[in-house]
Design a protein around this motif. Sequence first.
Motif, PDB file in Angstrom:
ATOM      1  N   LYS A  93       0.824  -1.212   0.000  1.00 23.45           N
ATOM      2  CA  LYS A  93       0.000   0.000   0.000  1.00 23.45           C
ATOM      3  C   LYS A  93       0.858   1.262   0.000  1.00 23.45           C
ATOM      4  O   LYS A  93       0.446   2.305  -0.512  1.00 23.45           O
ATOM      5  N   VAL A  94       2.056   1.180   0.604  1.00 27.77           N
ATOM      6  CA  VAL A  94       2.934   2.341   0.608  1.00 27.77           C
ATOM      7  C   VAL A  94       3.345   2.702  -0.818  1.00 27.77           C
ATOM      8  O   VAL A  94       3.350   3.875  -1.201  1.00 27.77           O
ATOM      9  N   CYS A  95       3.689   1.692  -1.612  1.00 24.25           N
ATOM     10  CA  CYS A  95       4.050   1.948  -3.009  1.00 24.25           C
ATOM     11  C   CYS A  95       2.915   2.657  -3.734  1.00 24.25           C
ATOM     12  O   CYS A  95       3.124   3.629  -4.471  1.00 24.25           O
ATOM     13  N   GLU A  96       1.712   2.158  -3.530  1.00 23.24           N
ATOM     14  CA  GLU A  96       0.547   2.737  -4.180  1.00 23.24           C
ATOM     15  C   GLU A  96       0.359   4.187  -3.761  1.00 23.24           C
ATOM     16  O   GLU A  96       0.061   5.065  -4.585  1.00 23.24           O
ATOM     17  N   ALA A  97       0.541   4.465  -2.465  1.00 33.07           N
ATOM     18  CA  ALA A  97       0.342   5.823  -1.952  1.00 33.07           C
ATOM     19  C   ALA A  97       1.413   6.779  -2.461  1.00 33.07           C
ATOM     20  O   ALA A  97       1.115   7.935  -2.802  1.00 33.07           O
ATOM     21  N   VAL A  98       2.669   6.323  -2.513  1.00 34.37           N
ATOM     22  CA  VAL A  98       3.749   7.184  -2.999  1.00 34.37           C
ATOM     23  C   VAL A  98       3.505   7.577  -4.451  1.00 34.37           C
ATOM     24  O   VAL A  98       3.662   8.740  -4.833  1.00 34.37           O
ATOM     25  N   ARG A  99       3.090   6.608  -5.242  1.00 31.30           N
ATOM     26  CA  ARG A  99       2.847   6.893  -6.655  1.00 31.30           C
ATOM     27  C   ARG A  99       1.674   7.858  -6.829  1.00 31.30           C
ATOM     28  O   ARG A  99       1.696   8.746  -7.690  1.00 31.30           O
ATOM     29  N   ALA A 100       0.645   7.705  -6.011  1.00 28.84           N
ATOM     30  CA  ALA A 100      -0.543   8.551  -6.144  1.00 28.84           C
ATOM     31  C   ALA A 100      -0.322   9.955  -5.603  1.00 28.84           C
ATOM     32  O   ALA A 100      -1.012  10.895  -6.003  1.00 28.84           O
ATOM     33  N   ALA A 101       0.647  10.130  -4.684  1.00 31.83           N
ATOM     34  CA  ALA A 101       0.813  11.420  -4.005  1.00 31.83           C
ATOM     35  C   ALA A 101       1.403  12.487  -4.902  1.00 31.83           C
ATOM     36  O   ALA A 101       1.189  13.683  -4.674  1.00 31.83           O
ATOM     37  N   GLY A 102       2.190  12.077  -5.897  1.00 35.04           N
ATOM     38  CA  GLY A 102       2.802  13.082  -6.751  1.00 35.04           C
ATOM     39  C   GLY A 102       3.755  13.970  -5.969  1.00 35.04           C
ATOM     40  O   GLY A 102       4.671  13.489  -5.303  1.00 35.04           O
ATOM     41  N   ASN A 103       3.533  15.291  -6.027  1.00 36.31           N
ATOM     42  CA  ASN A 103       4.446  16.238  -5.387  1.00 36.31           C
ATOM     43  C   ASN A 103       4.022  16.662  -3.987  1.00 36.31           C
ATOM     44  O   ASN A 103       4.594  17.584  -3.415  1.00 36.31           O
ATOM     45  N   GLN A 104       3.008  16.027  -3.432  1.00 39.21           N
ATOM     46  CA  GLN A 104       2.540  16.435  -2.110  1.00 39.21           C
ATOM     47  C   GLN A 104       3.626  16.181  -1.056  1.00 39.21           C
ATOM     48  O   GLN A 104       4.306  15.174  -1.095  1.00 39.21           O
ATOM     49  N   ILE A 105       3.764  17.114  -0.141  1.00 44.14           N
ATOM     50  CA  ILE A 105       4.754  16.985   0.939  1.00 44.14           C
ATOM     51  C   ILE A 105       4.198  17.622   2.197  1.00 44.14           C
ATOM     52  O   ILE A 105       3.473  18.609   2.142  1.00 44.14           O
ATOM     53  N   LYS A 106       4.513  17.024   3.334  1.00 43.17           N
ATOM     54  CA  LYS A 106       4.090  17.604   4.611  1.00 43.17           C
ATOM     55  C   LYS A 106       4.932  16.988   5.720  1.00 43.17           C
ATOM     56  O   LYS A 106       5.687  16.037   5.494  1.00 43.17           O
ATOM     57  N   THR A 107       4.801  17.514   6.922  1.00 44.75           N
ATOM     58  CA  THR A 107       5.412  16.934   8.110  1.00 44.75           C
ATOM     59  C   THR A 107       4.333  16.796   9.169  1.00 44.75           C
ATOM     60  O   THR A 107       3.542  17.724   9.375  1.00 44.75           O
ATOM     61  N   VAL A 108       4.273  15.646   9.829  1.00 43.60           N
ATOM     62  CA  VAL A 108       3.299  15.429  10.900  1.00 43.60           C
ATOM     63  C   VAL A 108       3.805  16.172  12.134  1.00 43.60           C
ATOM     64  O   VAL A 108       4.732  15.733  12.816  1.00 43.60           O
ATOM     65  N   GLN A 109       3.179  17.309  12.422  1.00 47.10           N
ATOM     66  CA  GLN A 109       3.691  18.185  13.472  1.00 47.10           C
ATOM     67  C   GLN A 109       3.496  17.644  14.869  1.00 47.10           C
ATOM     68  O   GLN A 109       4.367  17.735  15.726  1.00 47.10           O
ATOM     69  N   ASN A 110       2.328  17.053  15.162  1.00 47.91           N
ATOM     70  CA  ASN A 110       2.051  16.568  16.509  1.00 47.91           C
ATOM     71  C   ASN A 110       1.405  15.190  16.395  1.00 47.91           C
ATOM     72  O   ASN A 110       0.184  15.065  16.371  1.00 47.91           O
ATOM     73  N   LEU A 111       2.231  14.171  16.342  1.00 49.45           N
ATOM     74  CA  LEU A 111       1.750  12.807  16.159  1.00 49.45           C
ATOM     75  C   LEU A 111       0.861  12.375  17.312  1.00 49.45           C
ATOM     76  O   LEU A 111      -0.207  11.791  17.107  1.00 49.45           O
ATOM     77  N   ALA A 112       1.253  12.651  18.538  1.00 52.16           N
ATOM     78  CA  ALA A 112       0.504  12.214  19.706  1.00 52.16           C
ATOM     79  C   ALA A 112      -0.871  12.848  19.748  1.00 52.16           C
ATOM     80  O   ALA A 112      -1.877  12.171  20.011  1.00 52.16           O
ATOM     81  N   SER A 113      -0.949  14.143  19.490  1.00 54.42           N
ATOM     82  CA  SER A 113      -2.242  14.836  19.544  1.00 54.42           C
ATOM     83  C   SER A 113      -3.222  14.243  18.547  1.00 54.42           C
ATOM     84  O   SER A 113      -4.410  14.064  18.861  1.00 54.42           O
ATOM     85  N   TRP A 114      -2.734  13.912  17.342  1.00 55.73           N
ATOM     86  CA  TRP A 114      -3.616  13.327  16.338  1.00 55.73           C
ATOM     87  C   TRP A 114      -4.020  11.899  16.701  1.00 55.73           C
ATOM     88  O   TRP A 114      -5.194  11.581  16.744  1.00 55.73           O
ATOM     89  N   PHE A 115      -3.052  11.051  17.011  1.00 58.48           N
ATOM     90  CA  PHE A 115      -3.349   9.632  17.192  1.00 58.48           C
ATOM     91  C   PHE A 115      -4.158   9.375  18.459  1.00 58.48           C
ATOM     92  O   PHE A 115      -4.956   8.424  18.512  1.00 58.48           O
ATOM     93  N   GLU A 116      -3.987  10.186  19.465  1.00 59.29           N
ATOM     94  CA  GLU A 116      -4.697   9.984  20.719  1.00 59.29           C
ATOM     95  C   GLU A 116      -6.074  10.666  20.736  1.00 59.29           C
ATOM     96  O   GLU A 116      -6.812  10.535  21.708  1.00 59.29           O
ATOM     97  N   SER A 117      -6.421  11.374  19.682  1.00 61.64           N
ATOM     98  CA  SER A 117      -7.698  12.085  19.643  1.00 61.64           C
ATOM     99  C   SER A 117      -8.852  11.129  19.385  1.00 61.64           C
ATOM    100  O   SER A 117      -8.654  10.035  18.861  1.00 61.64           O
TER     101      SER A 117
END
Length: 418
Positions: free
Chosen positions: A394-418
């Motif tokens: 699935k990672v391969c599929e996602a990388v190919r589909a993402a194109g030029n999109q880029i980001k950084t997950v700023q607060n992993l704990a806040s998101w995952f624990e919500s």
Amino acid sequence: MAGRGGGTGTSPPPGQGVGAETRRRPQPQPQHELAGPGPAAAPRRPPRAERRQRAAWMEPAPRRCPAGRPGCPRRCCRRLRWRRWALAAGLLGAAAALALYAGLPEPAAEPRAAAGSGEVNVLLWWEPFGRPRGTADCRRRYNITGCRLSSNRSLYGEAQAVLFHHRDLVLHDQELPQPPPPRPPRQLWVWMNFESPSHSPDLWALASIFNWTMSYRRDSDIFVPYGYLYALPAPRPLVLPRKTRLVAWVISNWNEEHARVRYYRQLKEHIAIDVYGARGLALPKGNVVETVSAYKFYLAFENSQHTDYITEKLWRNAFAASAVPIVLGPDRANYERFIPPDSFIHVDDFPSPRLLAIYLKFLDKNKANYKKYFAWRKKYEVHITSFWDEHFCKVCEAVRAAGNQIKTVQNLASWFES
């Protein structure tokens, strides 16, 4: 959880240089403990060098925490260790590091290959739980082409994505290898986790390190649930296996503090429940689906209650065995995002375990009402996610589909624990 660590314990405490450590020696035993019976020797003043040595041993310099906490707790150090490792690897880069500390916008990354073109290389930094696996055939199994999977770190520079499994990341956090070469500009670091927040320690230490998330959460960058339903090309007749027993539960991790164990203890006062695993019967040949298929109901109780955390207890143990799942996990509305509302029974539907038991006994005696819980099977089939091949592909599929999109997950704990 396996213990963390791996250090030898010889590193000097924070705030002391290596030189101070090498000057130390074990403290000499007091004279009266070595002398045996008899009059104590007259005390003497130790030489200056010995006094300095003893002072260094008994009164080490105060430990300073870079984050300002006294005593430099491991929590603080772990965050700094991971952040320094990520920065040294070139994950953020100099401009992004400034953005991290000064609140500036991140620079755009170099564009990746256009969607649908070229081969995608995925590097697995750690094999999940330390168990080596063969390479998945993504094309044959999932119709995902151009996917090259490897755990060979020498291929780091060629990888478009690097996967970090959370459990192994926590296990190895104190023995991180030397940082890899500077991160290629188009490379993505992916945080991968399929445990609930209750069983995912140290999330707070991973802020602003990863580009993508991959988990059972529907709002992950790469969403891979434990299972899902897919529509059949044409309706089919409903055929159920012969049911000779009432309620089953398979559990391997028995914890009296878990809500599922507390609820079970109340429910079993009003209805018979066959328990397999940690505190019950042995599974014949370890076959969960075959065993549960003889039961009308199955307790699909999760070990903790969190958003979208719906595991194989529902998809495999209940659905694949053609048993009606009695669920204890997130709320009913959360389940209904993934499965039909008349395909399961939620413990929250009843004010008490006693009333739930009464309803189960009613369904046991009323075949027509019981079969309504399987109406969805005429149109849908169950897919159970394969660990870990499906995730890597699935990672391969996602990388190919993402194109030029880029980001950084700023607060992993806040998101995952919500």
